[in-house]
Scaffold this motif. Sequence first.
Motif: not given
Length: 180
Positions: A146-154
């Motif tokens: 989740t944290s990796t996904y959120k960072e990519i999207i951000a």
Amino acid sequence: IRSAGIDSINLDLIYGLPHQSKESFAATLEQITALEPDRVAMFGYAHVPWMARRQILIDERSLPDARKRRELLELGRHHFSANGMTAVGIDHFARPDDPLVIAAKKRILRRNFQGYTEDQSAVLIGIGASAISRFPQGYAQNAAGTSTYKEIIANNKLGTCRGHHMDRDDALLGFVIEQL
């Protein structure tokens, strides 16, 4: 939920969980029936600690053996059938007037990596961490964490981290499997 305008309730149910017994599963089945879902997908728990590292924390002795898993599966199948739901394929149940049941009767039911569907679209867009998208050309999966996904999207990028391009043999094999 229905009073808020939601007209289709679908539930995923897992059997074979740690410490799950016939009695506890029967109680869960009663709670689900009280919710009056339109569809239920009933999947067996997959204990794969080499893939899902958090499962290392589960004491494997707390998992039901193959015989007990089969009993839980049969208990669920019987329960849903006795409560007016129609079995669809190997692990789905739906009300007799549900589009899934109608598609099965018309022999246009499909199965994708998420389960059975009446949707005939060749494209499925997965949104969120670990989500899988399907295109005619193949599959794409978003970052699982989740944290990796959120960072990519951000950073205004697509969350896709891996995929599989389907060649002609893959497409043919997929077609044959779907027809079965």
